[in-house]
Design an enzyme around this catalytic site. Structure first.
Site, mmCIF file in Angstrom:
data_model
loop_
_atom_site.group_PDB
_atom_site.id
_atom_site.type_symbol
_atom_site.label_atom_id
_atom_site.label_comp_id
_atom_site.label_asym_id
_atom_site.label_seq_id
_atom_site.Cartn_x
_atom_site.Cartn_y
_atom_site.Cartn_z
ATOM 1 N N SER A 111 -7.589 -5.766 1.735
ATOM 2 C CA SER A 111 -7.895 -6.448 3.015
ATOM 3 C C SER A 111 -9.228 -6.150 3.273
ATOM 4 O O SER A 111 -10.208 -6.824 4.107
ATOM 5 C CB SER A 111 -6.930 -6.124 4.166
ATOM 6 N N HIS A 113 -11.099 -2.010 7.246
ATOM 7 C CA HIS A 113 -11.439 -3.579 7.568
ATOM 8 C C HIS A 113 -13.011 -3.570 8.102
ATOM 9 O O HIS A 113 -13.744 -4.352 7.552
ATOM 10 C CB HIS A 113 -10.404 -4.103 8.713
#
Length: 228
Positions: free
Chosen positions: A126, A174
């Site tokens: 991610s 992230h």
């Protein structure tokens, strides 16, 4: 409109295949489909983890953590995102710049994760996928296209809200990946605007971002791990 390059593109498929293959290997080593509650398996052996990098000098965890996943659902979500974003960005930039964006974002994500949670096992693609969103956003903005005139704006906004509100998600991973993707994407966008060769320019900038992130990752591991 996103310009379509004529050169072959397949790096996204290779990355997806690598993630799936390592998930299968992890299952054989003791990882679970649900991704929880085991002290065995490939995730424990190779995920990004500040304690291991600091104590055992396992620097390669900065890279390998981005190819491992906590369970089948985690893998499926990330690979679907990689399929959609990866193919679109690879067609736009070409193989080499796309690879540079992806790997730089992956390492930047590891840097962010090590700063936020140095003593936690962090795994997943991610961070790199957030980097793809960041690079895509930088390319659009440089061309004068508003983010919310395209699907990338709402997608990025929703994912940021989820990152800040859902427990168990690596916010540092992230945000770190997003920053790395924006930086490399901005350089690639400037190269396109000036009609320069985007491959060499973005690759060099990505190498610089990745090197800085890698060194920063090791620093973060050694600096913060003893404080927790």
């Amino acid at each position: 409109m996103v310009p379509q390059r004529t050169d072959a593109w397949y790096v996204s498929y290779v990355l997806i295949a690598a993630n799936v293959a390592l998930f299968i290997v992890g299952m054989a080593m003791g990882d679970t489909l649900s991704g929880g509650g085991t002290l065995d398996g490939l995730v424990v052996e190779a995920a990004t983890w500040g304690a291991a990098i600091d104590v055992y000098n396992e620097w390669w965890r900065v890279f390998t953590g981005g190819f491992l996943h906590h369970g089948l659902f985690h893998l499926a979500v990330n690979m679907y995102s990689l399929y959609i974003l990866g193919l679109a960005l690879e067609r736009w930039l070409g193989r080499v710049p796309f690879t540079a964006v992806y790997l730089s974002s992956l390492v930047s994500g590891s840097f962010g994760a090590l700063i936020e949670t140095p003593n936690s096992l962090v795994a997943g693609a991610s961070g790199a996928i957030f980097g793809l969103m960041g690079a895509y956003a930088a390319l659009l903005l440089t061309q004068g296209v508003g983010l919310f005139q395209t699907p990338i704006g709402p997608i990025l906004a929703i994912n940021l809200v989820i990152s800040f509100t859902v427990r168990g998600i690596s916010l540092g991973g992230h945000i770190g990946g997003l920053i790395g993707g924006v930086l490399v994407g901005a350089v690639a966008a400037q190269a396109i605007r000036r009609q320069r060769h985007v491959n060499a320019t973005s690759l060099l900038s990505a190498a610089a971002v990745a090197a800085a992130s890698f060194v920063g990752s090791l620093w973060a591991a050694s600096r913060w791990v003893d404080a927790f």
